[in-house]
Design a protein around this motif. Sequence first.
Motif, mmCIF file in Angstrom:
data_model
loop_
_atom_site.group_PDB
_atom_site.id
_atom_site.type_symbol
_atom_site.label_atom_id
_atom_site.label_comp_id
_atom_site.label_asym_id
_atom_site.label_seq_id
_atom_site.Cartn_x
_atom_site.Cartn_y
_atom_site.Cartn_z
ATOM 1 N N PHE A 40 -1.397 1.095 2.385
ATOM 2 C CA PHE A 40 -0.331 0.117 2.499
ATOM 3 C C PHE A 40 0.877 0.697 3.227
ATOM 4 O O PHE A 40 1.181 1.892 3.124
ATOM 5 C CB PHE A 40 0.116 -0.346 1.114
ATOM 6 C CG PHE A 40 -0.782 -1.383 0.504
ATOM 7 C CD1 PHE A 40 -1.996 -1.033 -0.075
ATOM 8 C CD2 PHE A 40 -0.415 -2.723 0.516
ATOM 9 C CE1 PHE A 40 -2.836 -1.992 -0.628
ATOM 10 C CE2 PHE A 40 -1.246 -3.688 -0.045
ATOM 11 C CZ PHE A 40 -2.448 -3.331 -0.610
ATOM 12 N N GLY A 41 1.567 -0.188 3.943
ATOM 13 C CA GLY A 41 2.823 0.181 4.553
ATOM 14 C C GLY A 41 3.938 0.198 3.523
ATOM 15 O O GLY A 41 3.710 -0.119 2.351
ATOM 16 N N LEU A 79 0.388 -9.212 -5.938
ATOM 17 C CA LEU A 79 0.229 -9.298 -4.488
ATOM 18 C C LEU A 79 -0.713 -10.444 -4.154
ATOM 19 O O LEU A 79 -1.778 -10.580 -4.756
ATOM 20 C CB LEU A 79 -0.365 -7.996 -3.940
ATOM 21 C CG LEU A 79 0.572 -6.810 -3.983
ATOM 22 C CD1 LEU A 79 -0.003 -5.716 -4.842
ATOM 23 C CD2 LEU A 79 0.800 -6.277 -2.571
ATOM 24 N N PHE A 116 -3.852 3.531 -3.275
ATOM 25 C CA PHE A 116 -5.206 3.489 -3.839
ATOM 26 C C PHE A 116 -5.399 4.598 -4.873
ATOM 27 O O PHE A 116 -5.000 5.740 -4.660
ATOM 28 C CB PHE A 116 -6.220 3.661 -2.706
ATOM 29 C CG PHE A 116 -7.628 3.912 -3.167
ATOM 30 C CD1 PHE A 116 -8.156 5.191 -3.166
ATOM 31 C CD2 PHE A 116 -8.422 2.866 -3.596
ATOM 32 C CE1 PHE A 116 -9.450 5.437 -3.579
ATOM 33 C CE2 PHE A 116 -9.719 3.102 -4.015
ATOM 34 C CZ PHE A 116 -10.231 4.386 -3.999
ATOM 35 N N PRO A 133 1.753 -0.108 -2.486
ATOM 36 C CA PRO A 133 0.681 0.301 -3.393
ATOM 37 C C PRO A 133 -0.144 1.445 -2.813
ATOM 38 O O PRO A 133 -0.312 1.547 -1.595
ATOM 39 C CB PRO A 133 -0.167 -0.974 -3.529
ATOM 40 C CG PRO A 133 0.774 -2.079 -3.220
ATOM 41 C CD PRO A 133 1.680 -1.539 -2.166
ATOM 42 N N ILE A 162 -10.902 -2.578 -7.885
ATOM 43 C CA ILE A 162 -10.085 -1.468 -7.395
ATOM 44 C C ILE A 162 -8.788 -1.396 -8.183
ATOM 45 O O ILE A 162 -8.289 -2.429 -8.655
ATOM 46 C CB ILE A 162 -9.830 -1.641 -5.876
ATOM 47 C CG1 ILE A 162 -9.205 -0.411 -5.255
ATOM 48 C CG2 ILE A 162 -9.027 -2.897 -5.590
ATOM 49 C CD1 ILE A 162 -9.239 -0.434 -3.736
ATOM 50 N N PHE A 203 3.837 -6.738 2.551
ATOM 51 C CA PHE A 203 3.129 -5.484 2.797
ATOM 52 C C PHE A 203 1.996 -5.695 3.775
ATOM 53 O O PHE A 203 1.219 -6.646 3.652
ATOM 54 C CB PHE A 203 2.549 -4.908 1.503
ATOM 55 C CG PHE A 203 3.570 -4.357 0.568
ATOM 56 C CD1 PHE A 203 3.978 -5.090 -0.534
ATOM 57 C CD2 PHE A 203 4.115 -3.104 0.774
ATOM 58 C CE1 PHE A 203 4.932 -4.587 -1.403
ATOM 59 C CE2 PHE A 203 5.067 -2.586 -0.093
ATOM 60 C CZ PHE A 203 5.473 -3.328 -1.180
ATOM 61 N N GLU A 261 -10.195 0.587 -0.272
ATOM 62 C CA GLU A 261 -9.308 1.744 -0.141
ATOM 63 C C GLU A 261 -8.225 1.510 0.901
ATOM 64 O O GLU A 261 -8.039 2.302 1.823
ATOM 65 C CB GLU A 261 -10.106 2.994 0.227
ATOM 66 C CG GLU A 261 -11.100 3.411 -0.832
ATOM 67 C CD GLU A 261 -11.731 4.745 -0.532
ATOM 68 O OE1 GLU A 261 -12.953 4.870 -0.722
ATOM 69 O OE2 GLU A 261 -10.997 5.656 -0.104
ATOM 70 N N GLN A 262 -7.531 0.426 0.769
ATOM 71 C CA GLN A 262 -6.513 0.090 1.755
ATOM 72 C C GLN A 262 -5.319 1.031 1.684
ATOM 73 O O GLN A 262 -4.894 1.437 0.606
ATOM 74 C CB GLN A 262 -6.022 -1.351 1.553
ATOM 75 C CG GLN A 262 -7.084 -2.386 1.916
ATOM 76 C CD GLN A 262 -6.590 -3.797 1.676
ATOM 77 O OE1 GLN A 262 -5.996 -4.405 2.547
ATOM 78 N NE2 GLN A 262 -6.829 -4.299 0.496
ATOM 79 N N TYR A 284 -4.768 0.079 -7.995
ATOM 80 C CA TYR A 284 -3.694 0.608 -7.167
ATOM 81 C C TYR A 284 -2.517 0.992 -8.052
ATOM 82 O O TYR A 284 -2.287 0.389 -9.094
ATOM 83 C CB TYR A 284 -3.209 -0.434 -6.144
ATOM 84 C CG TYR A 284 -4.106 -0.599 -4.957
ATOM 85 C CD1 TYR A 284 -5.090 -1.587 -4.933
ATOM 86 C CD2 TYR A 284 -3.978 0.223 -3.844
ATOM 87 C CE1 TYR A 284 -5.911 -1.745 -3.832
ATOM 88 C CE2 TYR A 284 -4.801 0.071 -2.742
ATOM 89 C CZ TYR A 284 -5.756 -0.913 -2.739
ATOM 90 O OH TYR A 284 -6.574 -1.054 -1.657
#
Lengths: 113, 113
Positions: A104-105, A43, B46, B44, B34, A90, A101-102, B36
């Motif tokens: 995602f769509g 990504l 978390f 993705p 982080i 995304f 701590e995203q 994922y």
Amino acid sequence: EAQVTQNPRYLITVTGKKLTVTCSQNMNHEYMSWYRQDPGLGLRQIYYSMNVEVTDKGDVPEGYKVSRKEKRNFPLILESPSPNQTSLYFCASSPGTGPYEQYFGPGTRLTVT
Amino acid sequence: GESVGLHLPTLSVQEGDNSIINCAYSNSASDYFIWYKQESGKGPQFIIDIRSNMDKRQGQRVTVLLNKTVKHLSLQIAATQPGDSAVYFCAEEAADSSYKLIFGSGTRLLVRP
């Protein structure tokens, strides 16, 4: 249900025809971001926004624009799409002011011919 | 340039065994890392994160280890289950901005029944 939504999910377009991919989150998150995902490249971040009216470039911003007029929405605009922008896109949001701590769509598969 | 790499592109483990996914990072000043998980056809998700002032952090069945001396990050999954089959990405703060994330290219975890 807490979520990030993207529209459209799939899009096939032609070179040069302006398009917008919408992104919306219902979690009142401060931070939002756009990524593109290409095979073997993981990504890559296109643009991000720390809050309303605050945006900045990621690693691959060329050929893209964004806006953050409302907290919940963060559209991605391709003014003149080219075949090298064919990718899986995304949108993500985070409760903090950074990319932590995203959420995602589901992704938007874009093909530019 | 800056990069986040992985030692193994594909990892195959027996159901019930422990899995270890490794990641090398290049930004020695990064404060945040982080992991994922991305299942096929989804965005993705978390898993766990860790800050540079920690060496280890545990979650539910997952542990992240950070070795700053050799710039190495690992994700350990205990008692691997079929539902753990996915691509796993590590990411770190970008060197030029704490608002940006740099992702690795991913490791595919396959769980054998």
